[in-house]
Design a protein around this motif. Structure first.
Motif, PDB file in Angstrom:
ATOM      1  N   PRO A 106       0.828  -1.210   0.000  1.00 52.02           N
ATOM      2  CA  PRO A 106       0.000   0.000   0.000  1.00 52.02           C
ATOM      3  C   PRO A 106       0.861   1.257   0.000  1.00 52.02           C
ATOM      4  O   PRO A 106       1.983   1.274   0.512  1.00 52.02           O
ATOM      5  N   PHE A 107       0.299   2.331  -0.562  1.00 50.13           N
ATOM      6  CA  PHE A 107       0.963   3.620  -0.501  1.00 50.13           C
ATOM      7  C   PHE A 107       0.930   4.143   0.934  1.00 50.13           C
ATOM      8  O   PHE A 107       0.096   3.743   1.748  1.00 50.13           O
ATOM      9  N   ALA A 108       1.837   5.099   1.223  1.00 44.84           N
ATOM     10  CA  ALA A 108       1.872   5.695   2.562  1.00 44.84           C
ATOM     11  C   ALA A 108       0.536   6.337   2.899  1.00 44.84           C
ATOM     12  O   ALA A 108       0.070   6.282   4.045  1.00 44.84           O
ATOM     13  N   SER A 109      -0.116   6.957   1.902  1.00 46.89           N
ATOM     14  CA  SER A 109      -1.404   7.601   2.155  1.00 46.89           C
ATOM     15  C   SER A 109      -2.454   6.580   2.593  1.00 46.89           C
ATOM     16  O   SER A 109      -3.300   6.873   3.446  1.00 46.89           O
ATOM     17  N   GLU A 110      -2.390   5.378   2.019  1.00 44.46           N
ATOM     18  CA  GLU A 110      -3.333   4.333   2.412  1.00 44.46           C
ATOM     19  C   GLU A 110      -3.065   3.882   3.844  1.00 44.46           C
ATOM     20  O   GLU A 110      -3.999   3.638   4.621  1.00 44.46           O
ATOM     21  N   ARG A 111      -1.781   3.742   4.180  1.00 41.48           N
ATOM     22  CA  ARG A 111      -1.426   3.381   5.564  1.00 41.48           C
ATOM     23  C   ARG A 111      -1.945   4.435   6.535  1.00 41.48           C
ATOM     24  O   ARG A 111      -2.507   4.108   7.589  1.00 41.48           O
ATOM     25  N   GLN A 140      -4.373   6.635   6.165  1.00 43.37           N
ATOM     26  CA  GLN A 140      -5.832   6.643   6.244  1.00 43.37           C
ATOM     27  C   GLN A 140      -6.342   5.495   7.109  1.00 43.37           C
ATOM     28  O   GLN A 140      -7.251   5.662   7.930  1.00 43.37           O
ATOM     29  N   GLU A 141      -5.745   4.344   6.938  1.00 50.13           N
ATOM     30  CA  GLU A 141      -6.130   3.189   7.752  1.00 50.13           C
ATOM     31  C   GLU A 141      -5.797   3.437   9.226  1.00 50.13           C
ATOM     32  O   GLU A 141      -6.583   3.102  10.123  1.00 50.13           O
ATOM     33  N   ALA A 142      -4.646   4.054   9.472  1.00 50.01           N
ATOM     34  CA  ALA A 142      -4.261   4.381  10.853  1.00 50.01           C
ATOM     35  C   ALA A 142      -5.257   5.344  11.479  1.00 50.01           C
ATOM     36  O   ALA A 142      -5.630   5.197  12.655  1.00 50.01           O
ATOM     37  N   ARG A 174       1.048   1.565  14.843  1.00 53.55           N
ATOM     38  CA  ARG A 174       1.765   0.650  13.946  1.00 53.55           C
ATOM     39  C   ARG A 174       1.704   1.129  12.501  1.00 53.55           C
ATOM     40  O   ARG A 174       2.710   1.144  11.788  1.00 53.55           O
ATOM     41  N   LEU A 175       0.523   1.547  12.053  1.00 53.89           N
ATOM     42  CA  LEU A 175       0.360   1.942  10.659  1.00 53.89           C
ATOM     43  C   LEU A 175       0.938   3.327  10.375  1.00 53.89           C
ATOM     44  O   LEU A 175       1.508   3.557   9.298  1.00 53.89           O
ATOM     45  N   TYR A 176       0.809   4.248  11.342  1.00 50.98           N
ATOM     46  CA  TYR A 176       1.452   5.552  11.139  1.00 50.98           C
ATOM     47  C   TYR A 176       2.973   5.397  11.073  1.00 50.98           C
ATOM     48  O   TYR A 176       3.646   6.108  10.323  1.00 50.98           O
ATOM     49  N   ALA A 177       3.506   4.459  11.848  1.00 47.69           N
ATOM     50  CA  ALA A 177       4.953   4.226  11.806  1.00 47.69           C
ATOM     51  C   ALA A 177       5.390   3.791  10.418  1.00 47.69           C
ATOM     52  O   ALA A 177       6.435   4.217   9.910  1.00 47.69           O
TER      53      ALA A 177
END
Length: 414
Positions: free
Chosen positions: A66-71, A73-75, A89-92
């Motif tokens: 996934p792209f960083a933006s997807e990570r 958004q999920e975070a 975890r996901l923002y990291a």
């Protein structure tokens, strides 16, 4: 005899070497050469897409990264649900993919503050300031990371951010807490009020404003701010704990227990909520009723040093001195620095007639104690050892370290 051969009839209008067959051969050679060179080149350039297409055709293609933006958004969605662990975890990962993205750095830092990893959050704030010195978020992040541990150092960060001239509520929220912690209550109230006017939908500044309101005895206003924070996002647990603590300060234990029960409904595995419920029952003398709640906290998290501390206190109150010593030792083994895990353990050794251990542990506790009531309890324990233990009669009592001054009690507080 020689035969006369037919003479060659040469057409001088045509070139000696014909071009028809040779041109075709040249075209053929060029086409073949282009195929020989071009196909491997195309395969090398498009190898990965071709490979992925082939793997996908047989159901073996790997999952795309996934792209960083997807990570991010999920975070954010995990954050809204109150799941700080997965949000962190996901923002990291997003920050790792885009280490200079200020949006991701700031949101990651906010999560770290919620997880009480303030030193890391401050470092991210400083990083943002270096990347974007005109962005108020870096100053706000660094300030909010320090308001509890080092308010004097938090204030310059926040004021530098305010001086940028860009209205940003978390800067004034940080000043509301920091000024309260150094006793400048009126300034704290002004900053808290300004923060919620700048962004009334920011739950964090509602919580920040509740802090000076509590210290000046404006209980109802503080409760209203915390309730607003909960209404903005009912899944964030921190304001529930703060509201329950405020009700406990007001001796409204039933309200506090109701809030802890609400937290447990939201997350049955919230060990902290079970522990605070245990403490609330114990505070009104219901030790036997409290113990199952502490045990539930330890069932959820056996490594919870604070719960072992409280379990030790409950066992001590019921004169289970051996059990209390076991709990306090576990508390210390898990890294707990709670003074109760030291001095009450020393008192338990005394009541078991273990004078050497009592003397040693109480002396160690005296060097750690900061509050005068705790120092007084330790001194009484040491005095009893010198009076009632063979070999310690007449032993000179150690001189305690002067206690750290305790901040004044909030106006109207307990």
């Amino acid at each position: 005899m020689y035969r006369h051969s037919t003479p060659i009839q040469r057409n001088y209008q045509k070139p000696f070497f014909s071009t028809r067959r040779n041109t075709g051969r040249l075209v053929y050679l060029l086409v073949m050469l282009s195929l020989i060179i071009g196909i491997p080149l195309l395969v090398s350039v498009y190898y990965q897409p071709i490979q992925l297409a082939a793997l996908d055709a047989i159901g073996m293609a790997p999952t795309a990264t996934p792209f960083a933006s997807e990570r991010a958004q999920e975070a954010h969605q995990f954050y809204l649900r109150g799941d700080m662990v997965n949000a962190e975890r996901l923002y990291a990962v997003a920050v790792q993919q885009q280490p200079n993205n200020v949006d991701y750095l700031y949101e990651y830092g906010r999560i770290l503050i919620e997880l009480e990893r303030s030193r890391e959050a401050e470092a991210l704030g400083v990083r943002i300031i270096e990347l974007a010195p005109q962005d108020p978020r870096g100053y706000a992040l660094a300030a909010n990371a320090l308001v509890w541990s080092d308010p004097a150092r938090a204030i310059p960060y926040a004021t530098s951010g305010v001086e940028l001239g860009i209205p940003f509520a978390p800067l004034n929220g940080a000043l509301a807490i920091a000024y309260t912690n150094i006793g400048r209550y009126q300034e704290a109230l002004q900053r808290g009020d300004l923060a919620i006017r700048q962004n009334p939908m920011d739950a964090s500044v509602r919580r920040a404003y509740a802090f000076p309101l509590t210290w000046v005895g404006r209980w109802n206003d503080a409760i209203a701010q915390l309730e607003q924070a909960i209404a903005i996002n009912p899944n964030i647990t921190a304001p529930y704990f703060e509201l329950a603590a405020l009700y406990r300060r007001l001796n409204q234990e039933e309200m506090a227990v109701a809030i802890y029960d609400r937290l447990i409904e939201l997350d049955p595995n919230n060990a902290r909520a079970w522990l605070r419920k245990c403490e609330t029952y114990a505070a009104v003398g219901l030790f036997q009723e409290a113990e199952p709640f502490c045990q539930q906290a330890l069932t959820i998290n056996p490594q919870y040093a604070d719960a072992h501390r409280m379990q030790g206190q409950l066992r001590y109150s019921r004169r289970n001195y051996e059990g209390s010593i076991d709990s306090f030792n576990t508390c210390i083994e898990l890294g707990g620095e709670f003074i109760e895990c030291y001095y009450i353990r020393g008192l338990a050794h005394y009541f078991l007639g273990q004078c050497d251990q009592a003397w040693t542990v109480l002396n160690e506790s005296l060097q750690r104690a900061k509050a005068q009531p705790v120092i007084d309890s330790i001194t009484i324990g040491l005095t009893n050892v010198t009076r009632n233990c063979a070999g310690y009669q007449g032993q000179q009592l150690p001189t305690p370290i002067p206690p750290t001054p305790i901040p004044p009690t909030p106006i109207g507080g307990v």
